[in-house]
Design an enzyme around this catalytic site. Structure first.
Site, short mmCIF file in Angstrom:
data_model
loop_
_atom_site.label_atom_id
_atom_site.label_comp_id
_atom_site.label_asym_id
_atom_site.label_seq_id
_atom_site.Cartn_x
_atom_site.Cartn_y
_atom_site.Cartn_z
CG ASP A 64 -0.48 0.23 -2.33
OD1 ASP A 64 0.24 0.48 -3.31
OD2 ASP A 64 -0.43 -0.84 -1.69
CE LYS A 67 4.15 6.20 -1.26
NZ LYS A 67 3.20 5.16 -0.85
N GLY A 91 4.52 1.23 -7.00
CA GLY A 91 3.61 1.28 -8.15
C GLY A 91 2.79 2.55 -8.06
CG HIS A 92 4.14 5.87 -7.25
ND1 HIS A 92 5.35 6.45 -7.00
CD2 HIS A 92 3.76 5.28 -6.10
CE1 HIS A 92 5.70 6.21 -5.75
NE2 HIS A 92 4.75 5.49 -5.18
CD GLN A 255 8.48 0.64 -1.45
OE1 GLN A 255 9.50 1.28 -1.27
NE2 GLN A 255 8.08 0.30 -2.65
P1 IMP Z 1 9.32 -5.97 -1.22
O1 IMP Z 1 9.49 -4.50 -1.08
O2 IMP Z 1 8.93 -6.41 -2.60
O3 IMP Z 1 10.49 -6.74 -0.67
O4 IMP Z 1 8.07 -6.40 -0.29
C1 IMP Z 1 8.13 -6.28 1.11
C2 IMP Z 1 6.78 -5.83 1.64
O5 IMP Z 1 6.51 -4.50 1.22
C3 IMP Z 1 5.61 -6.66 1.15
O6 IMP Z 1 4.63 -6.67 2.16
C4 IMP Z 1 5.10 -5.88 -0.02
O7 IMP Z 1 3.76 -6.17 -0.31
C5 IMP Z 1 5.27 -4.47 0.51
N1 IMP Z 1 5.40 -3.45 -0.54
C6 IMP Z 1 6.48 -3.17 -1.27
N2 IMP Z 1 6.24 -2.16 -2.11
C7 IMP Z 1 4.98 -1.78 -1.89
C8 IMP Z 1 4.15 -0.73 -2.44
O8 IMP Z 1 4.56 0.06 -3.28
N3 IMP Z 1 2.89 -0.67 -1.95
C9 IMP Z 1 2.43 -1.49 -0.97
N4 IMP Z 1 3.17 -2.46 -0.42
C10 IMP Z 1 4.43 -2.60 -0.89
#
Ligand code: IMP
Length: 480
Positions: A64, A67, A91-92, A255
Protein backbone atom coordinates in the site's frame (compact mmCIF):
# COMPACT_ATOMS: atom_id res chain seq x y z
CA UNK A 1 17.37 4.60 -7.91
CA UNK A 2 18.26 1.55 -9.83
CA UNK A 3 19.46 -1.81 -8.71
CA UNK A 4 21.41 -2.08 -11.88
CA UNK A 5 22.55 1.49 -12.35
CA UNK A 6 26.25 2.16 -12.30
CA UNK A 7 26.01 4.30 -9.18
CA UNK A 8 23.97 1.83 -7.20
CA UNK A 9 24.32 3.10 -3.63
CA UNK A 10 24.57 -0.09 -1.70
CA UNK A 11 27.64 -2.26 -2.17
CA UNK A 12 25.35 -5.16 -1.47
CA UNK A 13 22.93 -4.25 -4.25
CA UNK A 14 22.38 -7.11 -6.69
CA UNK A 15 24.89 -7.13 -9.52
CA UNK A 16 22.44 -7.06 -12.37
CA UNK A 17 23.25 -5.33 -15.61
CA UNK A 18 21.32 -2.37 -16.75
CA UNK A 19 20.13 -2.96 -20.30
CA UNK A 20 19.42 0.58 -21.37
CA UNK A 21 17.58 1.41 -24.52
CA UNK A 22 18.87 3.96 -26.96
CA UNK A 23 17.72 7.42 -25.90
CA UNK A 24 14.74 7.31 -28.19
CA UNK A 25 12.09 4.93 -27.04
CA UNK A 26 10.88 2.68 -29.89
CA UNK A 27 7.31 3.54 -29.08
CA UNK A 28 5.69 6.95 -28.96
CA UNK A 29 4.15 7.70 -25.58
CA UNK A 30 0.46 6.83 -25.47
CA UNK A 31 -2.27 9.12 -24.20
CA UNK A 32 -1.18 10.56 -20.89
CA UNK A 33 -3.25 10.43 -17.72
CA UNK A 34 -4.09 13.36 -15.48
CA UNK A 35 -1.37 12.19 -13.16
CA UNK A 36 1.23 12.27 -15.89
CA UNK A 37 0.20 15.70 -17.06
CA UNK A 38 0.81 16.94 -13.56
CA UNK A 39 4.47 15.85 -13.53
CA UNK A 40 6.49 18.96 -14.25
CA UNK A 41 10.18 18.85 -13.46
CA UNK A 42 12.41 18.57 -16.54
CA UNK A 43 14.80 16.13 -14.99
CA UNK A 44 11.82 13.97 -14.09
CA UNK A 45 11.11 13.73 -17.79
CA UNK A 46 14.72 12.74 -18.47
CA UNK A 47 14.86 10.18 -15.70
CA UNK A 48 11.55 8.63 -16.69
CA UNK A 49 12.57 8.24 -20.32
CA UNK A 50 15.98 6.90 -19.23
CA UNK A 51 14.44 4.05 -17.24
CA UNK A 52 15.87 0.69 -18.28
CA UNK A 53 14.31 -1.58 -20.86
CA UNK A 54 13.07 -3.81 -18.06
CA UNK A 55 12.23 -1.79 -14.96
CA UNK A 56 10.19 -2.58 -11.89
CA UNK A 57 8.09 -0.81 -9.31
CA UNK A 58 8.22 -2.68 -6.01
CA UNK A 59 6.93 -2.05 -2.49
CA UNK A 60 9.42 -1.42 0.30
CA UNK A 61 7.18 -1.64 3.34
CA UNK A 62 4.12 -3.78 4.11
CA UNK A 63 2.32 -2.90 0.87
CA UNK A 64 0.00 0.00 0.00
CA UNK A 65 2.83 2.42 -0.74
CA UNK A 66 1.19 3.67 -3.93
CA UNK A 67 2.79 1.36 -6.50
CA UNK A 68 -0.31 1.27 -8.70
CA UNK A 69 -0.30 5.02 -9.12
CA UNK A 70 3.34 5.08 -10.07
CA UNK A 71 2.83 2.27 -12.57
CA UNK A 72 -0.07 4.25 -14.02
CA UNK A 73 2.18 7.31 -14.34
CA UNK A 74 5.03 5.36 -15.96
CA UNK A 75 2.95 3.02 -18.13
CA UNK A 76 2.77 5.32 -21.19
CA UNK A 77 6.57 5.01 -21.48
CA UNK A 78 6.47 1.23 -21.61
CA UNK A 79 5.17 -1.24 -24.15
CA UNK A 80 4.26 -3.87 -21.59
CA UNK A 81 3.23 -3.79 -17.93
CA UNK A 82 3.58 -7.18 -16.26
CA UNK A 83 2.53 -8.64 -12.93
CA UNK A 84 4.88 -11.38 -11.68
CA UNK A 85 3.51 -12.55 -8.33
CA UNK A 86 0.56 -12.46 -5.94
CA UNK A 87 -3.04 -12.43 -7.04
CA UNK A 88 -6.22 -10.59 -6.14
CA UNK A 89 -4.77 -9.84 -2.71
CA UNK A 90 -3.19 -6.79 -4.37
CA UNK A 91 -5.31 -3.68 -4.49
CA UNK A 92 -4.18 -0.93 -6.80
CA UNK A 93 -6.47 2.08 -6.98
CA UNK A 94 -6.02 4.36 -9.95
CA UNK A 95 -8.06 7.07 -11.64
CA UNK A 96 -8.27 7.78 -15.35
CA UNK A 97 -8.16 11.21 -16.96
CA UNK A 98 -11.94 11.59 -16.48
CA UNK A 99 -11.56 10.93 -12.76
CA UNK A 100 -13.16 7.46 -12.85
CA UNK A 101 -11.84 5.25 -10.08
CA UNK A 102 -10.55 1.73 -10.80
CA UNK A 103 -9.66 -0.70 -8.03
CA UNK A 104 -7.49 -3.28 -9.76
CA UNK A 105 -6.54 -6.58 -8.19
CA UNK A 106 -5.34 -8.91 -10.94
CA UNK A 107 -5.30 -6.75 -14.03
CA UNK A 108 -2.01 -4.78 -14.27
CA UNK A 109 -2.32 -1.04 -13.64
CA UNK A 110 -1.06 -0.31 -17.18
CA UNK A 111 -4.51 -1.19 -18.55
CA UNK A 112 -5.75 2.41 -18.39
CA UNK A 113 -3.28 3.38 -21.14
CA UNK A 114 -4.66 2.34 -24.49
CA UNK A 115 -1.30 1.46 -26.07
CA UNK A 116 0.04 -0.69 -23.24
CA UNK A 117 -0.01 -4.47 -23.37
CA UNK A 118 -0.63 -6.14 -20.00
CA UNK A 119 0.83 -9.47 -18.97
CA UNK A 120 -0.21 -11.62 -16.02
CA UNK A 121 2.86 -13.77 -15.52
CA UNK A 122 3.35 -17.40 -14.51
CA UNK A 123 4.03 -16.42 -10.88
CA UNK A 124 0.54 -14.96 -10.41
CA UNK A 125 -2.38 -16.99 -9.03
CA UNK A 126 -5.62 -16.29 -10.88
CA UNK A 127 -9.19 -16.33 -9.65
CA UNK A 128 -10.90 -16.43 -13.01
CA UNK A 129 -14.32 -15.09 -12.06
CA UNK A 130 -12.67 -12.20 -10.16
CA UNK A 131 -10.48 -11.54 -13.22
CA UNK A 132 -13.47 -11.31 -15.53
CA UNK A 133 -15.32 -9.19 -12.97
CA UNK A 134 -12.47 -6.66 -13.19
CA UNK A 135 -12.48 -6.79 -16.97
CA UNK A 136 -16.25 -6.21 -17.06
CA UNK A 137 -15.84 -3.23 -14.73
CA UNK A 138 -13.10 -1.77 -16.92
CA UNK A 139 -15.00 -2.30 -20.15
CA UNK A 140 -18.15 -0.75 -18.75
CA UNK A 141 -15.99 2.33 -18.16
CA UNK A 142 -14.81 2.24 -21.78
CA UNK A 143 -11.37 0.75 -21.06
CA UNK A 144 -10.77 -1.71 -23.87
CA UNK A 145 -9.33 -5.01 -22.61
CA UNK A 146 -9.81 -7.15 -25.68
CA UNK A 147 -6.44 -8.43 -26.90
CA UNK A 148 -4.62 -6.25 -24.39
CA UNK A 149 -4.17 -8.76 -21.57
CA UNK A 150 -2.14 -11.94 -21.83
CA UNK A 151 -2.36 -14.55 -19.09
CA UNK A 152 0.45 -17.05 -18.69
CA UNK A 153 -0.36 -20.62 -19.61
CA UNK A 154 1.79 -21.59 -16.62
CA UNK A 155 -0.09 -19.50 -14.05
CA UNK A 156 -2.09 -21.46 -11.48
CA UNK A 157 -5.83 -21.10 -11.09
CA UNK A 158 -7.20 -20.06 -7.75
CA UNK A 159 -10.54 -21.70 -6.98
CA UNK A 160 -13.26 -20.58 -4.62
CA UNK A 161 -12.30 -23.45 -2.35
CA UNK A 162 -8.87 -21.87 -1.84
CA UNK A 163 -10.66 -18.84 -0.47
CA UNK A 164 -12.79 -20.99 1.82
CA UNK A 165 -9.67 -22.74 3.15
CA UNK A 166 -7.93 -19.37 3.62
CA UNK A 167 -10.75 -18.27 5.93
CA UNK A 168 -10.77 -21.59 7.82
CA UNK A 169 -7.01 -21.53 8.32
CA UNK A 170 -7.21 -18.04 9.72
CA UNK A 171 -9.98 -19.11 12.10
CA UNK A 172 -7.88 -22.11 13.15
CA UNK A 173 -4.98 -19.82 14.03
CA UNK A 174 -7.26 -17.91 16.43
CA UNK A 175 -5.31 -15.10 18.11
CA UNK A 176 -2.22 -15.70 15.98
CA UNK A 177 -4.07 -15.20 12.71
CA UNK A 178 -2.00 -13.71 9.88
CA UNK A 179 -4.63 -11.20 8.82
CA UNK A 180 -4.71 -12.44 5.23
CA UNK A 181 -6.92 -10.86 2.62
CA UNK A 182 -8.87 -14.17 2.52
CA UNK A 183 -8.47 -14.21 -1.23
CA UNK A 184 -7.15 -17.79 -1.12
CA UNK A 185 -3.58 -16.79 -1.94
CA UNK A 186 -1.73 -18.98 0.60
CA UNK A 187 -3.81 -22.11 -0.09
CA UNK A 188 -3.40 -21.66 -3.84
CA UNK A 189 0.39 -21.32 -3.62
CA UNK A 190 0.39 -24.29 -1.22
CA UNK A 191 -1.47 -26.40 -3.71
CA UNK A 192 1.29 -25.72 -6.22
CA UNK A 193 3.37 -27.97 -3.96
CA UNK A 194 0.88 -30.22 -2.27
CA UNK A 195 -2.52 -31.80 -2.70
CA UNK A 196 -4.49 -29.53 -0.45
CA UNK A 197 -8.02 -30.78 -0.79
CA UNK A 198 -7.90 -34.11 1.08
CA UNK A 199 -5.98 -32.47 3.88
CA UNK A 200 -8.49 -29.64 4.13
CA UNK A 201 -11.45 -32.01 4.30
CA UNK A 202 -9.99 -33.98 7.19
CA UNK A 203 -8.63 -30.95 8.99
CA UNK A 204 -11.38 -28.37 9.02
CA UNK A 205 -14.77 -29.21 10.44
CA UNK A 206 -16.31 -26.32 8.55
CA UNK A 207 -14.90 -27.45 5.19
CA UNK A 208 -18.05 -28.18 3.27
CA UNK A 209 -16.56 -29.23 -0.03
CA UNK A 210 -18.06 -32.54 -1.06
CA UNK A 211 -17.10 -34.38 -4.21
CA UNK A 212 -20.23 -33.09 -5.93
CA UNK A 213 -19.40 -29.51 -4.95
CA UNK A 214 -15.93 -29.91 -6.38
CA UNK A 215 -17.41 -31.26 -9.57
CA UNK A 216 -19.78 -28.30 -9.73
CA UNK A 217 -16.91 -25.86 -9.29
CA UNK A 218 -14.89 -27.54 -12.01
CA UNK A 219 -17.94 -27.40 -14.31
CA UNK A 220 -18.34 -23.72 -13.53
CA UNK A 221 -14.73 -23.12 -14.44
CA UNK A 222 -15.17 -25.06 -17.65
CA UNK A 223 -17.72 -22.45 -18.64
CA UNK A 224 -15.03 -19.79 -18.26
CA UNK A 225 -12.75 -21.73 -20.59
CA UNK A 226 -14.07 -20.26 -23.82
CA UNK A 227 -13.83 -16.72 -22.53
CA UNK A 228 -10.38 -17.31 -21.05
CA UNK A 229 -8.89 -18.98 -24.10
CA UNK A 230 -8.02 -15.82 -26.09
CA UNK A 231 -6.17 -14.40 -23.07
CA UNK A 232 -3.86 -17.38 -22.65
CA UNK A 233 -0.34 -17.18 -24.03
CA UNK A 234 3.14 -18.52 -23.43
CA UNK A 235 4.07 -15.28 -21.72
CA UNK A 236 7.64 -16.46 -21.09
CA UNK A 237 8.09 -16.62 -24.86
CA UNK A 238 6.18 -13.38 -25.46
CA UNK A 239 8.26 -11.44 -22.91
CA UNK A 240 11.59 -12.79 -24.12
CA UNK A 241 10.66 -12.05 -27.74
CA UNK A 242 9.63 -8.55 -26.70
CA UNK A 243 12.99 -8.05 -25.02
CA UNK A 244 14.69 -9.14 -28.26
CA UNK A 245 12.59 -6.58 -30.12
CA UNK A 246 13.79 -3.83 -27.74
CA UNK A 247 10.35 -3.34 -26.26
CA UNK A 248 10.18 -1.77 -22.82
CA UNK A 249 8.71 -3.77 -19.95
CA UNK A 250 7.56 -2.39 -16.62
CA UNK A 251 7.10 -4.93 -13.84
CA UNK A 252 4.34 -4.07 -11.39
CA UNK A 253 5.01 -5.52 -7.95
CA UNK A 254 2.20 -6.52 -5.64
CA UNK A 255 2.59 -6.48 -1.82
CA UNK A 256 6.12 -5.58 -0.64
CA UNK A 257 9.46 -6.78 0.72
CA UNK A 258 8.29 -6.89 4.35
CA UNK A 259 5.54 -9.28 3.21
CA UNK A 260 7.95 -11.46 1.20
CA UNK A 261 7.74 -15.13 2.11
CA UNK A 262 11.52 -15.24 2.61
CA UNK A 263 12.47 -11.73 3.68
CA UNK A 264 9.32 -10.47 5.38
CA UNK A 265 8.12 -10.83 8.95
CA UNK A 266 7.34 -14.55 8.54
CA UNK A 267 4.80 -16.04 9.23
CA UNK A 268 2.91 -12.74 8.90
CA UNK A 269 3.65 -12.58 5.21
CA UNK A 270 2.10 -13.31 1.85
CA UNK A 271 2.95 -16.53 0.01
CA UNK A 272 4.89 -15.14 -2.93
CA UNK A 273 8.13 -13.21 -3.51
CA UNK A 274 7.34 -9.52 -3.92
CA UNK A 275 11.06 -8.63 -3.85
CA UNK A 276 13.39 -8.32 -6.83
CA UNK A 277 13.95 -12.08 -7.06
CA UNK A 278 10.26 -12.69 -7.78
CA UNK A 279 10.57 -10.87 -11.11
CA UNK A 280 12.71 -13.60 -12.67
CA UNK A 281 10.76 -16.56 -11.35
CA UNK A 282 7.39 -14.93 -11.91
CA UNK A 283 7.99 -13.91 -15.50
CA UNK A 284 10.67 -16.25 -16.79
CA UNK A 285 13.17 -13.57 -17.73
CA UNK A 286 16.88 -13.44 -16.98
CA UNK A 287 18.21 -11.36 -14.05
CA UNK A 288 20.74 -9.87 -16.49
CA UNK A 289 18.04 -7.85 -18.24
CA UNK A 290 16.54 -6.28 -15.12
CA UNK A 291 17.65 -2.67 -14.81
CA UNK A 292 15.99 0.05 -12.75
CA UNK A 293 14.04 -1.09 -9.73
CA UNK A 294 12.00 1.67 -8.17
CA UNK A 295 11.20 0.91 -4.57
CA UNK A 296 8.23 2.90 -3.38
CA UNK A 297 8.41 4.09 0.23
CA UNK A 298 5.55 5.93 1.89
CA UNK A 299 6.52 8.86 4.15
CA UNK A 300 5.21 6.82 7.09
CA UNK A 301 4.37 3.12 7.51
CA UNK A 302 1.14 1.12 7.27
CA UNK A 303 0.29 -2.56 7.52
CA UNK A 304 -2.96 -4.49 7.40
CA UNK A 305 -1.96 -7.87 8.73
CA UNK A 306 -0.80 -9.11 12.12
CA UNK A 307 2.81 -9.34 13.29
CA UNK A 308 5.40 -7.04 14.79
CA UNK A 309 5.34 -3.40 13.76
CA UNK A 310 8.01 -1.64 15.83
CA UNK A 311 7.06 1.95 14.96
CA UNK A 312 3.27 1.50 15.17
CA UNK A 313 1.23 4.41 16.53
CA UNK A 314 -1.84 3.77 18.64
CA UNK A 315 -4.74 5.96 19.76
CA UNK A 316 -5.18 9.43 18.36
CA UNK A 317 -1.78 9.56 16.67
CA UNK A 318 -2.46 6.40 14.69
CA UNK A 319 -6.02 7.52 13.91
CA UNK A 320 -4.74 10.81 12.54
CA UNK A 321 -2.42 9.16 10.04
CA UNK A 322 -5.09 6.63 9.09
CA UNK A 323 -7.63 9.35 8.40
CA UNK A 324 -5.30 11.74 6.59
CA UNK A 325 -3.78 8.96 4.49
CA UNK A 326 -7.13 7.20 3.91
CA UNK A 327 -5.49 4.04 5.13
CA UNK A 328 -8.26 1.54 4.55
CA UNK A 329 -7.59 -1.57 2.47
CA UNK A 330 -8.48 -1.44 -1.23
CA UNK A 331 -9.09 -5.18 -1.26
CA UNK A 332 -10.71 -5.75 2.14
CA UNK A 333 -11.63 -2.26 3.41
CA UNK A 334 -9.82 -3.04 6.69
CA UNK A 335 -8.39 -0.09 8.63
CA UNK A 336 -4.61 -0.22 8.29
CA UNK A 337 -2.23 -0.08 11.22
CA UNK A 338 -0.17 3.12 10.90
CA UNK A 339 3.14 4.27 12.33
CA UNK A 340 6.29 6.25 11.79
CA UNK A 341 8.72 5.54 8.99
CA UNK A 342 11.11 2.81 10.07
CA UNK A 343 14.43 3.48 8.45
CA UNK A 344 16.16 0.64 10.23
CA UNK A 345 14.00 -2.11 8.82
CA UNK A 346 13.36 -0.49 5.47
CA UNK A 347 15.78 1.21 3.16
CA UNK A 348 18.94 1.44 5.22
CA UNK A 349 19.93 -2.07 6.12
CA UNK A 350 17.44 -4.38 4.62
CA UNK A 351 15.18 -3.58 1.70
CA UNK A 352 17.96 -1.84 -0.19
CA UNK A 353 20.28 -4.77 0.39
CA UNK A 354 17.71 -7.13 -1.01
CA UNK A 355 16.45 -4.99 -3.88
CA UNK A 356 18.80 -2.04 -4.27
CA UNK A 357 16.35 0.83 -4.36
CA UNK A 358 14.59 3.74 -2.66
CA UNK A 359 11.96 6.47 -3.26
CA UNK A 360 9.16 8.32 -1.49
CA UNK A 361 5.33 8.92 -1.45
CA UNK A 362 2.45 10.56 0.48
CA UNK A 363 4.51 13.26 2.13
CA UNK A 364 1.41 15.46 2.28
CA UNK A 365 -0.23 13.12 4.81
CA UNK A 366 2.28 14.32 7.40
CA UNK A 367 1.33 18.01 6.99
CA UNK A 368 -0.01 19.59 10.17
CA UNK A 369 2.04 17.53 12.63
CA UNK A 370 4.16 19.50 15.07
CA UNK A 371 6.89 16.86 14.99
CA UNK A 372 7.66 13.78 12.94
CA UNK A 373 9.51 10.76 14.20
CA UNK A 374 11.66 8.35 12.26
CA UNK A 375 12.62 4.97 13.70
CA UNK A 376 16.38 4.83 13.27
CA UNK A 377 17.60 1.89 15.28
CA UNK A 378 16.39 -1.11 17.22
CA UNK A 379 17.53 -1.68 20.77
CA UNK A 380 17.07 -5.04 22.41
CA UNK A 381 16.00 -5.61 26.02
CA UNK A 382 19.66 -5.61 27.07
CA UNK A 383 20.01 -2.19 25.39
CA UNK A 384 22.22 -3.65 22.64
CA UNK A 385 21.52 -2.15 19.24
CA UNK A 386 20.57 -4.67 16.56
CA UNK A 387 22.96 -4.56 13.63
CA UNK A 388 20.60 -5.97 11.05
CA UNK A 389 16.90 -6.63 10.58
CA UNK A 390 16.14 -9.77 12.63
CA UNK A 391 14.85 -12.91 10.96
CA UNK A 392 13.49 -14.05 14.29
CA UNK A 393 10.10 -12.63 15.21
CA UNK A 394 10.58 -13.02 18.95
CA UNK A 395 13.51 -10.63 18.73
CA UNK A 396 11.42 -8.22 16.70
CA UNK A 397 8.53 -8.44 19.19
CA UNK A 398 10.91 -7.64 22.04
CA UNK A 399 12.23 -4.70 20.09
CA UNK A 400 8.68 -3.49 19.63
CA UNK A 401 7.88 -3.67 23.36
CA UNK A 402 11.13 -2.12 24.30
CA UNK A 403 10.74 0.51 21.65
CA UNK A 404 7.32 1.56 22.84
CA UNK A 405 8.21 1.47 26.55
CA UNK A 406 11.40 3.40 26.20
CA UNK A 407 10.72 5.51 23.17
CA UNK A 408 10.13 8.77 24.98
CA UNK A 409 13.14 8.27 27.22
CA UNK A 410 15.34 7.77 24.21
CA UNK A 411 13.80 10.65 22.43
CA UNK A 412 14.25 12.90 25.42
CA UNK A 413 17.63 11.78 26.69
CA UNK A 414 19.46 9.86 24.07
CA UNK A 415 17.64 10.45 20.81
CA UNK A 416 18.47 6.89 19.89
CA UNK A 417 15.43 4.93 18.84
CA UNK A 418 13.42 7.61 17.16
CA UNK A 419 14.84 10.68 15.64
CA UNK A 420 12.45 13.62 16.05
CA UNK A 421 12.19 16.12 13.23
CA UNK A 422 10.14 19.31 13.09
CA UNK A 423 6.83 19.08 11.24
CA UNK A 424 5.27 21.63 8.91
CA UNK A 425 1.81 23.16 9.10
CA UNK A 426 1.00 24.14 5.53
CA UNK A 427 -0.74 21.79 3.11
CA UNK A 428 1.81 20.77 0.47
CA UNK A 429 -0.54 18.78 -1.75
CA UNK A 430 -0.67 21.38 -4.53
CA UNK A 431 3.09 22.02 -4.66
CA UNK A 432 4.73 21.08 -7.94
CA UNK A 433 8.41 21.61 -7.33
CA UNK A 434 10.73 20.42 -4.63
CA UNK A 435 12.08 23.88 -3.82
CA UNK A 436 8.58 25.13 -3.00
CA UNK A 437 8.06 22.54 -0.27
CA UNK A 438 8.15 23.90 3.29
CA UNK A 439 11.68 23.87 4.64
CA UNK A 440 10.77 21.27 7.28
CA UNK A 441 9.37 18.94 4.61
CA UNK A 442 12.60 19.23 2.65
CA UNK A 443 14.56 18.65 5.81
CA UNK A 444 12.54 15.48 6.43
CA UNK A 445 13.21 14.14 2.93
CA UNK A 446 16.89 15.08 3.12
CA UNK A 447 17.35 13.50 6.52
CA UNK A 448 15.83 10.26 5.30
CA UNK A 449 18.11 10.45 2.33
CA UNK A 450 21.07 10.82 4.70
CA UNK A 451 19.90 7.97 6.92
CA UNK A 452 19.35 5.72 3.94
CA UNK A 453 22.73 6.75 2.59
CA UNK A 454 21.59 7.70 -0.88
CA UNK A 455 24.26 9.63 -2.81
CA UNK A 456 23.23 12.72 -4.82
CA UNK A 457 22.60 10.89 -8.09
CA UNK A 458 20.21 8.57 -6.38
CA UNK A 459 18.72 11.36 -4.34
CA UNK A 460 17.46 12.73 -7.62
CA UNK A 461 15.36 9.60 -7.95
CA UNK A 462 13.82 10.23 -4.59
CA UNK A 463 12.98 13.74 -5.67
CA UNK A 464 11.75 12.51 -8.99
CA UNK A 465 9.23 10.29 -7.29
CA UNK A 466 8.49 12.90 -4.73
CA UNK A 467 7.60 15.23 -7.59
CA UNK A 468 5.47 12.60 -9.17
CA UNK A 469 3.65 11.86 -6.00
CA UNK A 470 3.18 15.40 -4.88
CA UNK A 471 1.67 15.95 -8.29
CA UNK A 472 -0.44 12.84 -8.09
CA UNK A 473 -1.64 13.63 -4.61
CA UNK A 474 -2.79 17.00 -5.86
CA UNK A 475 -4.69 15.67 -8.83
CA UNK A 476 -6.08 12.46 -7.49
CA UNK A 477 -7.90 11.95 -4.20
CA UNK A 478 -5.99 9.49 -2.05
CA UNK A 479 -7.54 6.10 -1.67
CA UNK A 480 -4.79 3.78 -0.54
P1 IMP B 1 -2.44 -12.90 1.82
O1 IMP B 1 -1.52 -12.38 0.79
O2 IMP B 1 -3.89 -12.60 1.56
O3 IMP B 1 -2.20 -14.35 2.14
O4 IMP B 1 -2.11 -12.12 3.20
C1 IMP B 1 -0.88 -12.29 3.85
C2 IMP B 1 -0.43 -10.96 4.43
O5 IMP B 1 -0.12 -10.05 3.40
C3 IMP B 1 -1.49 -10.26 5.28
O6 IMP B 1 -0.82 -9.53 6.29
C4 IMP B 1 -2.12 -9.32 4.32
O7 IMP B 1 -2.76 -8.24 4.97
C5 IMP B 1 -0.91 -8.87 3.54
N1 IMP B 1 -1.22 -8.38 2.19
C6 IMP B 1 -1.49 -9.10 1.10
N2 IMP B 1 -1.69 -8.31 0.04
C7 IMP B 1 -1.51 -7.06 0.47
C8 IMP B 1 -1.56 -5.78 -0.20
O8 IMP B 1 -1.77 -5.66 -1.40
N3 IMP B 1 -1.33 -4.70 0.60
C9 IMP B 1 -1.04 -4.81 1.92
N4 IMP B 1 -0.98 -5.97 2.57
C10 IMP B 1 -1.22 -7.08 1.84
Amino acid sequence: CAAGSEKSFSPAAPAVHSARLPKTCPRAPAAVSAATVAVHADFTEDRVSALSQVSGVLGSQWGDEGKGKLVDVLAPRFDIVARCQGGANAGHTIYNAEGNKFALHLVPSGIIHEGTQCVVGNGVVIHVSGFFGEIDGLESNRVRCDGRILVSDRAHLLFDLHQVVDGLREAELEDSFIGTTKRGIGPCYSSKLDVLFKDAASRFQGFKYSKSMLKEEVERYKRFADRLEPFIADTVHVLNESIQQNKKILVEGGQATMLDIDFGTYPFVTSSSPSAGGICTGLGITPRIIGDLIGVVKAYTSSVGSGPFPTELFGEEGDRLRKAGMEFGTTTGRPRRCGWLDIHSLALKYCCQINGFSSFTKLDVLSGLSEIKVGVSYNQADEQTLQSFPGDLDTLEQVQVHNICYASRYILFLGQLYEVLPGWQSDNSSIRSYSELPQAARRYVERIEELVGVPPYLALSIFLLLFIFIAVVAVIPQSY
